[in-house]
Design a protein around this motif. Sequence first.
Motif, PDB file in Angstrom:
ATOM      1  N   THR A  57       0.977  -1.052   0.131  1.00  0.00           N
ATOM      2  CA  THR A  57      -0.042  -0.026  -0.116  1.00  0.00           C
ATOM      3  C   THR A  57       0.647   1.154   0.036  1.00  0.00           C
ATOM      4  O   THR A  57       1.792   1.358   0.804  1.00  0.00           O
ATOM      5  CB  THR A  57      -0.998   0.209   1.161  1.00  0.00           C
ATOM      6  OG1 THR A  57      -1.881  -1.153   1.133  1.00  0.00           O
ATOM      7  CG2 THR A  57      -1.888   1.369   1.214  1.00  0.00           C
ATOM      8  N   ASN A  58       0.636   2.225  -0.868  1.00  0.00           N
ATOM      9  CA  ASN A  58       1.381   3.383  -1.132  1.00  0.00           C
ATOM     10  C   ASN A  58       0.386   4.714  -1.154  1.00  0.00           C
ATOM     11  O   ASN A  58      -0.572   4.418  -1.384  1.00  0.00           O
ATOM     12  CB  ASN A  58       2.015   3.348  -2.339  1.00  0.00           C
ATOM     13  CG  ASN A  58       3.234   4.253  -2.217  1.00  0.00           C
ATOM     14  OD1 ASN A  58       3.637   5.177  -1.408  1.00  0.00           O
ATOM     15  ND2 ASN A  58       4.129   4.226  -3.262  1.00  0.00           N
ATOM     16  N   ARG A  59       1.101   5.780  -0.682  1.00  0.00           N
ATOM     17  CA  ARG A  59       0.558   6.900  -0.884  1.00  0.00           C
ATOM     18  C   ARG A  59       1.223   8.015  -0.801  1.00  0.00           C
ATOM     19  O   ARG A  59       2.308   8.272   0.011  1.00  0.00           O
ATOM     20  CB  ARG A  59      -0.505   7.136   0.335  1.00  0.00           C
ATOM     21  CG  ARG A  59      -1.021   8.642   0.414  1.00  0.00           C
ATOM     22  CD  ARG A  59      -1.654   9.144   1.719  1.00  0.00           C
ATOM     23  NE  ARG A  59      -3.060   8.215   1.723  1.00  0.00           N
ATOM     24  CZ  ARG A  59      -3.785   8.241   2.895  1.00  0.00           C
ATOM     25  NH1 ARG A  59      -3.630   8.877   3.895  1.00  0.00           N
ATOM     26  NH2 ARG A  59      -5.053   7.771   2.693  1.00  0.00           N
ATOM     27  N   ASP A  60       1.423   8.905  -2.014  1.00  0.00           N
ATOM     28  CA  ASP A  60       2.498   9.945  -2.371  1.00  0.00           C
ATOM     29  C   ASP A  60       1.798  11.145  -1.401  1.00  0.00           C
ATOM     30  O   ASP A  60       0.689  11.530  -1.499  1.00  0.00           O
ATOM     31  CB  ASP A  60       2.170  10.590  -3.709  1.00  0.00           C
ATOM     32  CG  ASP A  60       3.166   9.236  -4.686  1.00  0.00           C
ATOM     33  OD1 ASP A  60       3.505   8.478  -4.063  1.00  0.00           O
ATOM     34  OD2 ASP A  60       2.581   9.259  -5.981  1.00  0.00           O
ATOM     35  N   THR A  61       2.729  11.758  -0.798  1.00  0.00           N
ATOM     36  CA  THR A  61       2.463  13.077   0.053  1.00  0.00           C
ATOM     37  C   THR A  61       3.333  13.924  -0.392  1.00  0.00           C
ATOM     38  O   THR A  61       4.217  14.138  -1.246  1.00  0.00           O
ATOM     39  CB  THR A  61       2.588  12.354   1.353  1.00  0.00           C
ATOM     40  OG1 THR A  61       3.912  12.250   1.720  1.00  0.00           O
ATOM     41  CG2 THR A  61       1.510  11.472   1.930  1.00  0.00           C
ATOM     42  N   TYR A  62       3.078  15.378   0.182  1.00  0.00           N
ATOM     43  CA  TYR A  62       3.574  16.440  -0.303  1.00  0.00           C
ATOM     44  C   TYR A  62       4.038  17.227   1.119  1.00  0.00           C
ATOM     45  O   TYR A  62       3.033  17.607   1.763  1.00  0.00           O
ATOM     46  CB  TYR A  62       2.720  17.455  -1.222  1.00  0.00           C
ATOM     47  CG  TYR A  62       2.594  16.803  -2.399  1.00  0.00           C
ATOM     48  CD1 TYR A  62       3.549  16.838  -3.717  1.00  0.00           C
ATOM     49  CD2 TYR A  62       1.341  15.873  -3.017  1.00  0.00           C
ATOM     50  CE1 TYR A  62       3.606  16.402  -5.118  1.00  0.00           C
ATOM     51  CE2 TYR A  62       1.453  15.131  -4.176  1.00  0.00           C
ATOM     52  CZ  TYR A  62       2.397  15.415  -5.251  1.00  0.00           C
ATOM     53  OH  TYR A  62       2.399  15.092  -6.327  1.00  0.00           O
ATOM     54  N   LYS A  63       4.957  17.883   1.278  1.00  0.00           N
ATOM     55  CA  LYS A  63       5.210  18.499   2.355  1.00  0.00           C
ATOM     56  C   LYS A  63       5.169  20.210   1.835  1.00  0.00           C
ATOM     57  O   LYS A  63       4.987  20.588   0.693  1.00  0.00           O
ATOM     58  CB  LYS A  63       6.902  18.566   2.504  1.00  0.00           C
ATOM     59  CG  LYS A  63       7.215  17.469   2.970  1.00  0.00           C
ATOM     60  CD  LYS A  63       8.588  17.117   3.458  1.00  0.00           C
ATOM     61  CE  LYS A  63       8.942  15.748   4.042  1.00  0.00           C
ATOM     62  NZ  LYS A  63      10.405  15.559   4.238  1.00  0.00           N
ATOM     63  N   ALA A  64       4.952  20.884   2.713  1.00  0.00           N
ATOM     64  CA  ALA A  64       4.781  22.420   2.577  1.00  0.00           C
ATOM     65  C   ALA A  64       6.076  23.282   2.020  1.00  0.00           C
ATOM     66  O   ALA A  64       7.287  22.771   2.490  1.00  0.00           O
ATOM     67  CB  ALA A  64       4.548  23.175   4.014  1.00  0.00           C
ATOM     68  N   LYS A  65       5.932  23.900   1.213  1.00  0.00           N
ATOM     69  CA  LYS A  65       6.818  24.984   0.637  1.00  0.00           C
ATOM     70  C   LYS A  65       6.677  26.524   0.970  1.00  0.00           C
ATOM     71  O   LYS A  65       5.373  26.665   0.898  1.00  0.00           O
ATOM     72  CB  LYS A  65       7.178  24.703  -0.729  1.00  0.00           C
ATOM     73  CG  LYS A  65       5.997  25.239  -1.614  1.00  0.00           C
ATOM     74  CD  LYS A  65       6.228  25.183  -3.187  1.00  0.00           C
ATOM     75  CE  LYS A  65       7.312  26.133  -3.776  1.00  0.00           C
ATOM     76  NZ  LYS A  65       6.659  27.484  -3.777  1.00  0.00           N
TER      77      LYS A  65
END
Length: 207
Positions: A57-65
């Motif tokens: 199971t995978n999930r792409d995430t994004y950090k704040a810029k």
Amino acid sequence: MKRIFTIALLAFFGLITHAQVTFKPGIRAGVNFSHFTKGDKYDNGYYDTNGNYISVTNRDTYKAKSDFYLGFYGALHLAKRYTLQPEIDYSRQGAIYDGNNPANIANGRKKDISYLSIEIINKFLFSDKLNVHFGPTADFIVEKSDNIDTDSDLDLAFVFGLEYNFTKNLGIEARVKKGVIPVIDYSHDNHTNVVFSFGGTYTFDLK
């Protein structure tokens, strides 16, 4: 129902007529802390040497810029505790990609996207210094980095914020903006904009 609506409308315009209506332009600028929401979980499995399928199971995430925003507004003071404030803003947003696979060379890469925003802000004044405000915004893409493929050139969002005025001209503000149209919409992902902003405001006195 029509009669009630008509009475409410007449009462509203009656309040405006008896209020001291003023208009003051201003500028706002500050820093953005933006990211994309998490996408849906998806199966990124593989077959081992024996032909057995291993589910992962995978999930792409994004950090704040961090980036900046700059805008112009017109504060239309319609009642003692209410101001209607249309705005035109330039807002640099985006995110930093944070994939679950450590070997992914895309990890840590910025995805930059800039918007021209048209906002209709409703400000409710608790005093001459403090107000809470919210409203809708339509954001149009004007620039983006090569490593981001957006599905739409338009984002619709809602803004909520607080403002504190040190003087009748100078103030500070903090806002959060949440988009409702996916910026990136892969088969397994559905990412929308989230922006936290902090900055200053300056209102011109035309008297």
